[in-house]
Design an enzyme around this catalytic site. Structure first.
Site, PDB file in Angstrom:
ATOM      1  N   TYR A   1       1.272  -1.189  -0.046  1.00  0.00           N
ATOM      2  CA  TYR A   1      -0.044   0.022   0.237  1.00  0.00           C
ATOM      3  C   TYR A   1       1.142   1.314   0.005  1.00  0.00           C
ATOM      4  CZ  TYR A   1      -3.865   3.247   1.839  1.00  0.00           C
ATOM      5  OH  TYR A   1      -4.793   4.653   1.709  1.00  0.00           O
TER       6      TYR A   1
ATOM      7  N   ASP B   1       9.589   2.625  -0.219  1.00  0.00           N
ATOM      8  CA  ASP B   1       8.321   3.579   0.110  1.00  0.00           C
ATOM      9  C   ASP B   1       8.211   3.313   1.588  1.00  0.00           C
ATOM     10  OD1 ASP B   1       5.716   4.031   1.676  1.00  0.00           O
ATOM     11  OD2 ASP B   1       4.076   3.223   0.603  1.00  0.00           O
TER      12      ASP B   1
ATOM     13  N   LYS C   1       4.127   8.675   9.034  1.00  0.00           N
ATOM     14  CA  LYS C   1       4.156   8.428  10.111  1.00  0.00           C
ATOM     15  C   LYS C   1       5.102   8.656  11.340  1.00  0.00           C
ATOM     16  CE  LYS C   1       0.678   5.228   8.257  1.00  0.00           C
ATOM     17  NZ  LYS C   1       0.842   4.395   6.659  1.00  0.00           N
TER      18      LYS C   1
HETATM   19  C1  LIG Z   1       0.407   5.170   5.575  1.00  0.00           C
HETATM   20  C2  LIG Z   1       1.054   4.200   4.327  1.00  0.00           C
HETATM   21  C3  LIG Z   1       1.319   5.492   3.464  1.00  0.00           C
HETATM   22  C4  LIG Z   1      -0.213   5.971   3.450  1.00  0.00           C
HETATM   23  O1  LIG Z   1       0.109   7.302   4.476  1.00  0.00           O
HETATM   24  P1  LIG Z   1      -1.486   8.337   4.755  1.00  0.00           P
HETATM   25  O2  LIG Z   1      -0.423   9.269   5.708  1.00  0.00           O
HETATM   26  O3  LIG Z   1      -2.000   7.765   5.163  1.00  0.00           O
HETATM   27  O4  LIG Z   1      -1.599   9.095   3.493  1.00  0.00           O
HETATM   28  C5  LIG Z   1       1.902   4.826   2.391  1.00  0.00           C
HETATM   29  N1  LIG Z   1       2.421   4.250   2.259  1.00  0.00           N
HETATM   30  C6  LIG Z   1       2.768   2.909   3.755  1.00  0.00           C
HETATM   31  C7  LIG Z   1       3.836   2.407   3.193  1.00  0.00           C
HETATM   32  C8  LIG Z   1       1.869   3.365   4.340  1.00  0.00           C
HETATM   33  O5  LIG Z   1       1.630   2.671   5.073  1.00  0.00           O
END
Ligand SMILES: *Cc1c(COP(=O)(O)O)cnc(C)c1O
Length: 436
Positions: free
Chosen positions: A146, A241, A274
């Site tokens: 994701y 990511d 995060k």
């Molecule tokens: C949480 C998350 C996102 C999206 O971040 P948001 O602040 O919710 O838009 C993207 N990539 C990863 C790996 C994530 O865990």
């Protein structure tokens, strides 16, 4: 019938009349597990109290940001000070520079970065940058990873191997995802096939190095090595990511773990979020200087944000990073997390439950499966109703884990040995119930 005295239920009923599903992000609605979402009244340390005043040990921590637990005094103080100096200016501030310096100090592959307000925005911008810098359109994404909800990333594999994807959301035109190749995670053969067919047209390969959105699945070292080799050979940018894993599995992120095993390893771009915001809306993307210099105003790739680098969010993020970069912070966090997963594993074994578990730093995942899965199809073999029983058994005992079986868990520095012990003994009771 008398009206419910459950404040969570009352709030949920009110919310559902006004907010789709009653929530502002779908997973919060408990659809995968059933029941009533807990409305949080306040939180402190490792705990939150719901609308009924019930205490829970929190293993979500806002889905990762709260690595120090809730309400850490140094962070609260930094935020309070920042608020007194102003909420937002739309002009640069010293703290943005300090936060950039702090991130770059710990993540050496990041030579320059830009701050944004969410992980979605950061991943979406990184893709535009990769396309703009390479002059190519295709991107590779792995099934089960994701990267936020940008259109081009809401995509699943088509039929057959290494094919272009289909949208996973209504409202995303098929043309928007026709440039996204969706591959199986940890599948070297498919990766090679994709590069053999399309290599010189692929702008970037985006990957969660430890896929926390499949609960907890590691990219194997040989797989990651091959990703790096193929990207380098074809001029494709490797984009990590690390929105979830950055400053969470180690101070240098998951990339530091691969760099320790693959000589010279580094991604070209990194997406963060995060933890770097410490619970405030803040995220970033960064990487190679020659790539980042394609961004406006230096280069032709447009990207902007009214609240980007927000002064209160940067204060919160900076204070958080200062705490977690203290010596032995990660050592202590990792051993606490290890105690939790070892305890859960032993409890499951004692009750004869199929269970597999893994962790890194302050992030963990477990499956009601005999072996750790290596890709999305294997994760999806999990028994969802059984997970729902586990979830509710724990929730009834005041233990709050993610209400979906494909989500990771998080331990903070505020979780004590007693919290871990309470969690493990609750889990053992629930495992015993699962057997019957
Ligand atoms: C949480 C998350 C996102 C999206 O971040 P948001 O602040 O919710 O838009 C993207 N990539 C990863 C790996 C994530 O865990």
């Amino acid at each position: 019938m008398t009206p419910s005295t459950d404040r969570n239920q009352q709030l949920f009923d009110r919310a559902r009349a006004l907010i789709p599903g009653g929530v502002n992000s779908p997973v919060r609605a408990f659809r995968a597990v059933g029941g009533t979402p807990r409305f949080v009244q306040r939180a402190q340390g490792a705990y939150f109290w719901d609308a009924n005043g019930r205490r829970h040990i929190d293993y979500i921590g806002s889905w990762g940001p709260m690595i120090l637990g809730h309400g850490h005094p140094a962070v609260v103080e930094a935020v309070q000070r920042a608020v007194l100096d102003g909420f937002s200016f739309g002009a640069p501030t010293e703290r943005e520079v300090q936060l950039a310096e702090e991130i770059i100090r710990h993540v050496p592959s990041v030579e320059m970065l830009r701050l944004v307000s969410s992980g979605t925005e950061a991943a979406m911008s990184a893709i535009r940058l990769a396309r703009g810098a390479t002059g190519r359109s295709l991107l590779i994404k792995f099934e089960g990873c994701y990267h936020g909800h940008a259109d081009a990333l809401l995509v699943k594999a088509g039929s057959g191997l290494a094919t272009f994807g289909h949208p996973t959301s209504a409202g995303v035109p098929a043309e928007v995802v026709q440039h996204t190749l969706v591959l199986e995670y940890n599948n070297i053969e498919q990766l090679e096939q994709a590069f053999a067919e399309h290599g010189d047209a692929i702008a970037c390969l985006m990957i969660e190095p430890i896929a926390g959105n499949m609960n907890f699945v590691r990219a194997s070292v040989p797989f990651m090595r091959r990703c790096r080799e193929l990207c380098t050979r074809h001029g494709t940018l490797l984009v990590f990511d690390e929105v979830m894993t950055g400053f969470r599995v180690a101070l240098g992120g998951a990339q530091s773990l691969y760099a320790a095993q693959i000589p010279g390893f580094a991604p070209d771009l990194t997406v963060l979020g995060k933890v770097i915001g410490g619970g405030m809306p803040l995220a970033a993307f960064g990487g190679r200087r020659d790539v980042m210099e394609h961004l406006a105003p230096l280069g032709p790739v447009y990207q902007a944000g009214t609240l980007s680098g927000n002064p209160v969010a940067t204060a919160c993020g900076l204070a958080t990073l200062q705490q977690i970069s203290q010596p032995r912070f990660f050592h202590a966090l990792a051993s606490r997390t290890r105690n939790l997963v070892d305890g859960l594993g032993e409890a499951a074994r004692a009750e004869g439950i199929d269970f597999s578990v893994d962790c890194e730093g302050g992030m963990f995942g477990f499956f009601l499966l005999p072996q750790l899965p290596q890709n999305y199809a294997a994760v999806m073999k999990s028994d969802a109703p059984r997970f729902g029983r586990l979830f509710h058994g724990l929730l009834d005992r005041g233990i709050y884990i993610a209400p979906a079986l494909y989500e990771a868990g998080f331990v903070s520095s505020a979780h004590t040995g007693a919290d871990i012990a309470e969690t493990v003994s609750a889990a053992r009771e629930v495992f015993a119930e699962l057997r019957t």
